[in-house]
Design an enzyme around this catalytic site. Structure first.
Site, PDB file in Angstrom:
ATOM      1  N   CYS A 104       0.840  -1.209   0.000  1.00  0.00           N
ATOM      2  CA  CYS A 104       0.000   0.000   0.000  1.00  0.00           C
ATOM      3  C   CYS A 104       0.871   1.253   0.000  1.00  0.00           C
ATOM      4  CB  CYS A 104      -0.937  -0.019   1.211  1.00  0.00           C
ATOM      5  SG  CYS A 104      -2.116   1.347   1.190  1.00  0.00           S
ATOM      6  N   CYS A 202      -6.505  -3.404   6.854  1.00  0.00           N
ATOM      7  CA  CYS A 202      -7.703  -2.564   6.727  1.00  0.00           C
ATOM      8  C   CYS A 202      -8.821  -3.237   5.950  1.00  0.00           C
ATOM      9  CB  CYS A 202      -7.363  -1.208   6.117  1.00  0.00           C
ATOM     10  SG  CYS A 202      -6.856  -1.268   4.388  1.00  0.00           S
TER      11      CYS A 202
END
Length: 358
Positions: A104, A202
């Site tokens: 990410c 997440c």
């Protein structure tokens, strides 16, 4: 003189909120930006309870407005699916254990967000990471260093940053402790001053990554054998993606003595178990190396290496191998070297570089 302009990556958490405040205090022109990384149906969630949820966007917007900043939501859902979720799934499918936060940072925060920074003609991307960037005047290279608060240091997940990215990134929290950051948030009356740090991946908020992969790929992973190092069958496993190297809990076996996941044989759908001492190894191979403190290495170097985010560093020698790989040899055996994780090299608090364990 024109003020320098910065895009603050705001997750709705306390760290990025205080990063925004500190940049405003330094006189930067700032805008806040939250990256929308997925839709809830993409991650098979009905409820809004993940790090990109509406409540997080509300918290980020609230802080941005309280600081007099414009605030935007950038939609990076397509990129996130491809660069983070797909890589995460593929690594598990190939028998490894991924670290999606590293991907990410690499493909979204410091690539997509930085591209947006250039488009908007801003100077810096700012995040709430606990790390430091300095310029080495002797070599002209940008150096990534650990955050001052060792217990919160996040340099490990940033090892992929390029010189260009380091030149256009600021980490205002690098000099602070977490306690101090919460104090600043309280003093400023931020809505999220006491908000808990998110611990989970997440896009897998309930922690059940195997169920996530099965839903996402619309497939199931069949049972297979647990075997020992000699190949003796010890019982049945519940699907090969449910296990990671070094795991002891949740095997569902009654054994004479504790056993741990030693390796995974994807081809034959077997999970190999061993006693604890077999988990200690002295060498690893890594590829996809990114060097930060140096351009490259031409001869063996001594440094310390970290093979997991929360693991202690260990003394080692790093040398070049064929096809751009490196071989790392530890002074003392280390436990649980895991394919797919990152190995990050340190010289004191400086990140020398890092790569992917293969």
């Amino acid at each position: 003189m024109n003020n320098k302009k910065a895009i603050i990556a705001m997750s709705g958490g306390v760290d990025s909120s205080v990063a925004a405040y500190l940049m405003k205090e330094k006189g930067y022109d700032c805008i806040g930006a939250t990256m929308k990384l997925y839709d809830n149906e993409d991650i098979h969630m009905e409820k809004e309870k993940t790090c990109c949820s509406l409540s997080d966007i509300d918290d980020a917007r609230n802080v941005a407005y309280s600081l007099g900043m414009e605030y935007y939501v950038f939609n990076f859902t397509d990129n996130f699916e491809q660069e983070v979720i797909d890589r995460f799934i593929n690594t598990y499918m190939c028998g490894g254990t991924p670290n999606p936060c590293i991907d990410c940072n690499r493909y979204i925060k410091f690539e997509k967000l930085m591209n947006r920074m250039y488009e908007l003609e801003y100077d810096f991307v700012v995040t709430g990471h606990y790390a430091r960037i300095e310029k080495d005047e002797a070599t002209g290279r940008y150096i990534l260093k650990k955050g001052k608060d060792e217990s919160k240091d996040q340099s490990y997940v940033l090892y992929n940053m390029t010189q260009e990215q380091l030149a256009h990134t600021l980490f205002p929290l690098g000099e602070y402790t977490k306690t101090k950051i919460r104090e600043i948030a309280e003093e400023q009356g931020f809505i999220n001053a006491r908000k808990k740090d998110s611990q989970d991946i997440c896009f897998v908020p309930d922690g059940d990554y195997a169920a996530f992969i099965e839903k996402h790929c619309n497939t199931t992973f069949p049972e297979g054998d647990f075997v020992d190092l000699e190949g003796n069958v010890l019982g049945k496993h519940k699907g090969i993606i449910r296990y990671t190297i070094g795991q002891r809990k949740g095997l569902g076996l009654s054994l004479k003595s504790p056993m741990y996941v030693y390796d995974k044989d994807i081809e034959n759908n077997k999970v190999i178990l061993s006693d604890n001492e077999h988990l200690f190894k002295t060498t690893l191979m890594a590829d996809n190396m990114n060097w930060i403190a140096v351009e490259d290495i031409t001869e063996p170097i001594r440094c310390k290496a970290k093979i997991r985010y929360k693991q202690k560093e260990a003394d080692c020698v790093v040398e070049k191998a064929e096809e751009g790989r490196v071989k790392i040899t530890f002074d003392e055996p280390v436990r649980g070297i895991t394919k797919g994780q990152a190995v990050v090299l340190y010289d004191g608090d400086i990140v020398v570089g890092g790569g992917r364990i293969i």
